[in-house]
Write a protein that holds these residues in place. Structure first.
Motif, PDB file in Angstrom:
ATOM      1  N   VAL A  84       1.816  13.239  39.351  1.00 51.83           N
ATOM      2  CA  VAL A  84       0.473  12.727  39.599  1.00 51.83           C
ATOM      3  C   VAL A  84       0.537  11.219  39.778  1.00 51.83           C
ATOM      4  CG1 VAL A  84      -1.890  12.584  38.741  1.00 51.83           C
ATOM      5  CG2 VAL A  84      -0.492  14.578  38.180  1.00 51.83           C
ATOM      6  N   PHE A  85      -0.075  10.734  40.831  1.00 49.63           N
ATOM      7  CA  PHE A  85      -0.100   9.302  41.132  1.00 49.63           C
ATOM      8  C   PHE A  85      -1.269   8.624  40.411  1.00 49.63           C
ATOM      9  CE2 PHE A  85       1.275  11.375  45.269  1.00 49.63           C
ATOM     10  CZ  PHE A  85       2.617  11.346  44.938  1.00 49.63           C
ATOM     11  N   PRO A  86      -1.257   7.301  40.282  1.00 47.66           N
ATOM     12  CA  PRO A  86      -2.384   6.621  39.646  1.00 47.66           C
ATOM     13  C   PRO A  86      -3.673   6.806  40.449  1.00 47.66           C
ATOM     14  CG  PRO A  86      -0.892   5.042  40.676  1.00 47.66           C
ATOM     15  CD  PRO A  86      -0.195   6.362  40.693  1.00 47.66           C
ATOM     16  N   ASP A  87      -4.787   6.873  39.723  1.00 48.73           N
ATOM     17  CA  ASP A  87      -6.067   7.042  40.398  1.00 48.73           C
ATOM     18  C   ASP A  87      -6.617   5.687  40.843  1.00 48.73           C
ATOM     19  OD1 ASP A  87      -7.110   5.795  38.125  1.00 48.73           O
ATOM     20  OD2 ASP A  87      -7.872   7.648  37.244  1.00 48.73           O
ATOM     21  N   ALA A  88      -7.863   5.672  41.268  1.00 51.69           N
ATOM     22  CA  ALA A  88      -8.453   4.440  41.783  1.00 51.69           C
ATOM     23  C   ALA A  88      -8.533   3.351  40.728  1.00 51.69           C
ATOM     24  CB  ALA A  88      -9.852   4.733  42.346  1.00 51.69           C
ATOM     25  N   LEU A  89      -8.549   3.736  39.452  1.00 54.92           N
ATOM     26  CA  LEU A  89      -8.579   2.772  38.349  1.00 54.92           C
ATOM     27  C   LEU A  89      -7.180   2.447  37.842  1.00 54.92           C
ATOM     28  CD1 LEU A  89     -11.620   4.184  36.351  1.00 54.92           C
ATOM     29  CD2 LEU A  89     -11.602   2.318  38.020  1.00 54.92           C
ATOM     30  N   GLN A  90      -6.155   2.928  38.561  1.00 59.46           N
ATOM     31  CA  GLN A  90      -4.761   2.686  38.202  1.00 59.46           C
ATOM     32  C   GLN A  90      -4.408   3.286  36.836  1.00 59.46           C
ATOM     33  OE1 GLN A  90      -2.511   0.957  40.617  1.00 59.46           O
ATOM     34  NE2 GLN A  90      -4.295   1.893  41.578  1.00 59.46           N
ATOM     35  N   SER A  91      -4.958   4.447  36.559  1.00 61.53           N
ATOM     36  CA  SER A  91      -4.663   5.144  35.313  1.00 61.53           C
ATOM     37  C   SER A  91      -4.139   6.544  35.619  1.00 61.53           C
ATOM     38  CB  SER A  91      -5.904   5.227  34.422  1.00 61.53           C
ATOM     39  OG  SER A  91      -6.923   5.972  35.050  1.00 61.53           O
ATOM     40  N   PHE A  92      -3.638   7.217  34.565  1.00 61.33           N
ATOM     41  CA  PHE A  92      -3.011   8.525  34.711  1.00 61.33           C
ATOM     42  C   PHE A  92      -3.710   9.535  33.802  1.00 61.33           C
ATOM     43  CE2 PHE A  92       0.129   5.426  35.968  1.00 61.33           C
ATOM     44  CZ  PHE A  92       0.694   5.993  37.096  1.00 61.33           C
ATOM     45  N   PRO A  93      -3.555  10.830  34.070  1.00 59.76           N
ATOM     46  CA  PRO A  93      -4.254  11.845  33.257  1.00 59.76           C
ATOM     47  C   PRO A  93      -3.972  11.734  31.770  1.00 59.76           C
ATOM     48  CG  PRO A  93      -3.393  12.846  35.251  1.00 59.76           C
ATOM     49  CD  PRO A  93      -2.865  11.441  35.225  1.00 59.76           C
ATOM     50  N   PHE A  94      -2.738  11.433  31.374  1.00 61.61           N
ATOM     51  CA  PHE A  94      -2.410  11.411  29.947  1.00 61.61           C
ATOM     52  C   PHE A  94      -3.213  10.354  29.202  1.00 61.61           C
ATOM     53  CE2 PHE A  94       0.303   7.819  31.055  1.00 61.61           C
ATOM     54  CZ  PHE A  94       0.333   7.055  29.892  1.00 61.61           C
ATOM     55  N   GLN A  95      -3.642   9.294  29.889  1.00 59.01           N
ATOM     56  CA  GLN A  95      -4.349   8.205  29.229  1.00 59.01           C
ATOM     57  C   GLN A  95      -5.761   8.591  28.804  1.00 59.01           C
ATOM     58  OE1 GLN A  95      -3.284   5.446  32.531  1.00 59.01           O
ATOM     59  NE2 GLN A  95      -2.629   4.043  30.903  1.00 59.01           N
ATOM     60  N   THR A  96      -6.270   9.691  29.343  1.00 60.40           N
ATOM     61  CA  THR A  96      -7.585  10.176  28.917  1.00 60.40           C
ATOM     62  C   THR A  96      -7.529  10.747  27.511  1.00 60.40           C
ATOM     63  OG1 THR A  96      -8.128  10.728  31.216  1.00 60.40           O
ATOM     64  CG2 THR A  96      -9.473  11.751  29.510  1.00 60.40           C
ATOM     65  N   HIS A  97      -6.380  11.305  27.127  1.00 56.42           N
ATOM     66  CA  HIS A  97      -6.243  11.957  25.825  1.00 56.42           C
ATOM     67  C   HIS A  97      -5.360  11.159  24.876  1.00 56.42           C
ATOM     68  CE1 HIS A  97      -8.113  15.681  27.403  1.00 56.42           C
ATOM     69  NE2 HIS A  97      -7.504  15.345  28.529  1.00 56.42           N
ATOM     70  N   CYS A  98      -4.268  10.591  25.394  1.00 57.29           N
ATOM     71  CA  CYS A  98      -3.367   9.784  24.567  1.00 57.29           C
ATOM     72  C   CYS A  98      -3.791   8.329  24.680  1.00 57.29           C
ATOM     73  CB  CYS A  98      -1.915   9.978  25.017  1.00 57.29           C
ATOM     74  SG  CYS A  98      -1.380  11.704  25.036  1.00 57.29           S
ATOM     75  N   VAL A  99      -4.818   7.971  23.931  1.00 52.01           N
ATOM     76  CA  VAL A  99      -5.452   6.667  24.127  1.00 52.01           C
ATOM     77  C   VAL A  99      -4.750   5.549  23.368  1.00 52.01           C
ATOM     78  CG1 VAL A  99      -7.696   7.679  24.612  1.00 52.01           C
ATOM     79  CG2 VAL A  99      -7.075   7.155  22.250  1.00 52.01           C
ATOM     80  N   SER A 100      -3.911   5.876  22.399  1.00 52.10           N
ATOM     81  CA  SER A 100      -3.224   4.855  21.606  1.00 52.10           C
ATOM     82  C   SER A 100      -1.794   4.670  22.091  1.00 52.10           C
ATOM     83  CB  SER A 100      -3.214   5.235  20.125  1.00 52.10           C
ATOM     84  OG  SER A 100      -4.530   5.335  19.618  1.00 52.10           O
ATOM     85  N   ILE A 101      -1.350   3.436  22.121  1.00 50.19           N
ATOM     86  CA  ILE A 101       0.011   3.098  22.519  1.00 50.19           C
ATOM     87  C   ILE A 101       0.688   2.384  21.350  1.00 50.19           C
ATOM     88  CG2 ILE A 101       1.442   1.793  24.150  1.00 50.19           C
ATOM     89  CD1 ILE A 101       0.066   4.180  25.380  1.00 50.19           C
ATOM     90  N   LEU A 102       1.955   2.671  21.142  1.00 46.11           N
ATOM     91  CA  LEU A 102       2.690   2.044  20.056  1.00 46.11           C
ATOM     92  C   LEU A 102       2.781   0.532  20.268  1.00 46.11           C
ATOM     93  CD1 LEU A 102       5.613   4.604  19.640  1.00 46.11           C
ATOM     94  CD2 LEU A 102       3.500   4.469  18.322  1.00 46.11           C
ATOM     95  N   ASP A 103       2.920  -0.192  19.164  1.00 42.32           N
ATOM     96  CA  ASP A 103       3.036  -1.649  19.235  1.00 42.32           C
ATOM     97  C   ASP A 103       4.258  -2.052  20.066  1.00 42.32           C
ATOM     98  OD1 ASP A 103       0.830  -1.870  17.631  1.00 42.32           O
ATOM     99  OD2 ASP A 103       1.973  -2.132  15.769  1.00 42.32           O
ATOM    100  N   ASN A 104       4.109  -3.161  20.781  1.00 37.59           N
ATOM    101  CA  ASN A 104       5.185  -3.751  21.578  1.00 37.59           C
ATOM    102  C   ASN A 104       5.577  -2.931  22.806  1.00 37.59           C
ATOM    103  OD1 ASN A 104       5.436  -5.907  19.689  1.00 37.59           O
ATOM    104  ND2 ASN A 104       6.719  -4.599  18.382  1.00 37.59           N
ATOM    105  N   VAL A 105       4.783  -1.932  23.156  1.00 39.91           N
ATOM    106  CA  VAL A 105       5.032  -1.155  24.371  1.00 39.91           C
ATOM    107  C   VAL A 105       4.291  -1.799  25.533  1.00 39.91           C
ATOM    108  CG1 VAL A 105       4.628   1.035  25.562  1.00 39.91           C
ATOM    109  CG2 VAL A 105       5.470   1.020  23.205  1.00 39.91           C
ATOM    110  N   ILE A 106       4.993  -2.114  26.588  1.00 39.88           N
ATOM    111  CA  ILE A 106       4.402  -2.660  27.808  1.00 39.88           C
ATOM    112  C   ILE A 106       4.515  -1.595  28.892  1.00 39.88           C
ATOM    113  CG2 ILE A 106       4.511  -4.462  29.556  1.00 39.88           C
ATOM    114  CD1 ILE A 106       5.721  -6.307  27.456  1.00 39.88           C
TER     115      ILE A 106
END
Length: 243
Positions: A84-106
């Motif tokens: 799946v490619f990024p959408d118009a907002l430059q986001s991906f499907p997983f970001q709708t559910h996995c909203v937290s990212i570990l510290d120091n992750v870029i």
């Protein structure tokens, strides 16, 4: 890396991979939608069957994805995955559910990224949980017996390799360097055993089961596979040398 000549060793001797274009391969993509329904609605219960009266699962991301299938020697559909490619907002499907990212992750640039999605293998080609392939491919596999209810199985390593090879070739040809994936810890371990290491970038959450977001840098993956199993890397890259 320099071009690699045709390798003598094959890592998927019973299956072939194919890129699928839904607008062109309409009949075949219908069979993919039916497999997706079987896995996501009937077997896993991730989606409500009543929402798909035609027994074909599809969603809004299909039009913004590259699709790949694995066939057996009888040209029957046995596995599927999409990028799946990024959408118009430059986001991906997983970001709708996995909203937290570990510290120091870029997170990597969206334009160079894609999300592995709907990765599945037909139930007749899954191993029981814990039955990992022995060291030393290729494997000669035949269909497994149909699983019992609640009988969790690991996917066939040959089919998995076939699908990952298709995604890798497509990604290299289309300047995609990073793969996202939301997956269970057991699948991440299986992929690591197959020399496909992903980095966990977020905590586990409920997204079609307990999964965490992972990312893989294909340049790092190439290096790791090349160090641990040069023949596997040569096989992965062979279609590029032939094109």
């Amino acid at each position: 890396m320099p071009a690699v000549s045709q390798p003598q060793q094959k890592f998927s001797v019973n299956f072939s991979g194919h890129a699928v274009q839904p607008s062109r391969d309409k009949a075949f993509f219908k069979s993919i939608e039916e497999l997706r329904y079987q896995v996501y609605c009937e077997e896993c219960g991730f989606l409500a069957p009543d929402d798909y009266p035609e027994k074909r699962e599809t969603d809004e991301h299909d039009a913004n994805s590259a699709h790949f299938a694995a066939l057996n020697e009888a040209e029957q559909l046995v596995g599927y995955v999409r990028l799946v490619f990024p959408d118009a907002l430059q986001s991906f499907p997983f970001q709708t559910h996995c909203v937290s990212i570990l510290d120091n992750v870029i997170l990597p640039p969206p334009a160079q990224s894609a999300e592995i999605s709907r990765l599945m293998v037909h139930q007749n080609y899954r191993r029981r949980l814990g039955e990992l392939p022995p060291a030393g491919f290729p494997l000669a596999e035949t269909p497994a017996e149909a699983p019992r209810a609640n009988d969790q199985r690991n996917p066939s390593p040959q089919i998995m390799l076939t699908l990952y090879r298709e995604m890798y070739v497509y990604s290299v040809n289309n300047n995609i360097r990073y793969w996202y994936a939301a997956m269970e810890r057991s699948l991440a371990r299986i992929l690591a055993r197959m020399n496909f290491g992903f980095q966990q970038i977020g905590p586990f959450t409920d997204y079609y089961g307990p999964v965490a977001p992972y990312v893989a840098d294909l340049r790092v993956l190439e290096y790791q596979v090349g160090q641990r199993d040069p023949a596997l890397l040569a096989w992965m890259r062979a279609p590029l040398a032939q094109s």
